[in-house]
Write a protein that holds these residues in place. Sequence first.
Motif, mmCIF file in Angstrom:
data_model
loop_
_atom_site.group_PDB
_atom_site.id
_atom_site.type_symbol
_atom_site.label_atom_id
_atom_site.label_comp_id
_atom_site.label_asym_id
_atom_site.label_seq_id
_atom_site.Cartn_x
_atom_site.Cartn_y
_atom_site.Cartn_z
ATOM 1 N N LEU A 114 30.968 39.130 -19.550
ATOM 2 C CA LEU A 114 32.526 39.642 -19.129
ATOM 3 C C LEU A 114 32.662 40.961 -18.757
ATOM 4 O O LEU A 114 33.855 41.474 -18.807
ATOM 5 C CB LEU A 114 33.189 39.094 -20.546
ATOM 6 N N VAL A 178 32.386 27.359 -24.210
ATOM 7 C CA VAL A 178 33.494 28.261 -24.584
ATOM 8 C C VAL A 178 34.287 27.364 -25.611
ATOM 9 O O VAL A 178 34.169 26.176 -25.511
ATOM 10 C CB VAL A 178 34.289 28.654 -23.415
ATOM 11 N N GLY A 180 38.489 27.326 -27.218
ATOM 12 C CA GLY A 180 39.901 27.780 -27.078
ATOM 13 C C GLY A 180 40.859 26.935 -28.108
ATOM 14 O O GLY A 180 40.350 25.828 -28.446
ATOM 15 N N PHE A 192 31.936 30.236 -13.414
ATOM 16 C CA PHE A 192 32.314 30.877 -14.568
ATOM 17 C C PHE A 192 33.270 32.310 -13.905
ATOM 18 O O PHE A 192 34.307 32.554 -14.206
ATOM 19 C CB PHE A 192 31.240 31.421 -15.457
ATOM 20 N N THR A 204 37.313 35.844 -14.324
ATOM 21 C CA THR A 204 36.604 34.762 -14.731
ATOM 22 C C THR A 204 37.611 33.689 -14.893
ATOM 23 O O THR A 204 38.763 33.545 -14.737
ATOM 24 C CB THR A 204 35.984 34.647 -15.952
ATOM 25 N N LEU A 206 37.887 31.799 -17.508
ATOM 26 C CA LEU A 206 38.007 31.609 -18.902
ATOM 27 C C LEU A 206 39.737 31.755 -19.337
ATOM 28 O O LEU A 206 40.361 32.383 -18.546
ATOM 29 C CB LEU A 206 37.584 32.875 -19.542
ATOM 30 N N LYS A 207 40.127 30.854 -20.027
ATOM 31 C CA LYS A 207 41.575 30.889 -20.479
ATOM 32 C C LYS A 207 41.643 32.086 -21.510
ATOM 33 O O LYS A 207 40.860 32.423 -22.028
ATOM 34 C CB LYS A 207 41.947 29.706 -21.143
ATOM 35 N N GLU A 210 40.169 31.793 -24.915
ATOM 36 C CA GLU A 210 38.755 31.180 -24.837
ATOM 37 C C GLU A 210 38.018 32.221 -25.155
ATOM 38 O O GLU A 210 37.931 33.194 -25.014
ATOM 39 C CB GLU A 210 38.457 30.296 -23.973
ATOM 40 N N ILE A 212 33.608 32.581 -25.589
ATOM 41 C CA ILE A 212 32.176 32.365 -25.277
ATOM 42 C C ILE A 212 31.484 32.128 -26.550
ATOM 43 O O ILE A 212 31.387 32.882 -27.496
ATOM 44 C CB ILE A 212 31.479 33.218 -24.260
#
Length: 331
Positions: A114, A178, A180, A192, A204, A206-207, A210, A212
């Motif tokens: 991240l 992940v 969420g 990702f 990314t 990712l929501k 969310e 990891i």
Amino acid sequence: MKSFTYTRASDITDAVNEVAADKEAKFIAGGTNLLDLMKIQIERPSHLVDITRLALNTIEETEEGGLRLGALVTNADTAYHEQVERRYPLLSHAILAGATAQLRNMATDGGNLLQRTRCYYFYDTDTPCNKREPGTGCSAIEGYNRDLAILGTSEFCIATHPSDMAVALAALEAKVHVTGKSGERVIPLSEFHRLPGDTPHIETNLKPDEIITAIDLPAKGFADHYTYLKLRDRASYAFALVSVAAALRLEGDTVKEARVALGGVAHKPWRLPEAEALLKDQPATRENFQKVAVAYVMGAKGYGDNTFKIELAKRAIVRALEQARDMEGKL
């Protein structure tokens, strides 16, 4: 630094709910990137949710024969883990090529993925940057861009992803777990991170709510023929100009499978399975490695100061593949 509130999550559900309740909240673990960005007002979370006490700090076997890295395992503990060193030495080498020992002792595996992408102008809050403030422009394209991207760029951003670990994970075809508000899901490492397009501030897939939880390594670790080559301006504690994670499965002198991932050249680890396929059932020769290298930089674009990276990337790919070919299980 902007004032913020702080809580320590008791479990994954608690952590997810806290971040989902506040769109300006952030998870914090090692904090090796987030805290730096907070100090210079690039990241300005209203609330930090400490996840360091969650049960995500183990490395375990998977049913498929691979390894599962808990998101809170430190980079140092991962690199020196007996199973990682023996079965996934490419990953161990990549981690040890990055940062300092002190940072590796704090940085987590989830946090490593991240890290915000790197660019001088992103860190200089006096200059326009689409990543910091969408719509303001990209200062790097016409500015000093020696370290920046040559692949997958857009008119909105030419920043590069800084992670060494992620490059090795891309070559190994790792998967990211992940969780969420909508439940659990698995994201292939190749999907990702995002290319900049017209939304470089979204790095990314990712929501927002969310977290990891783990990174899965496949059963196949390419422990016999591999290398992680990192080319940089000084021998240590520097980001890559170009890095290459290379892995081969050989039968005699014939390549049965090849993996190549590049770092330091794009907004995400750069991998082209169609270029790797050029080596399938072919002799492991320099000439064939050069064909792969040419395919990898097809479409690359230099922006002046960083144009040299195109040729550097080609040479690095050939060198890395030769090193991987000539290595047999040597850590």
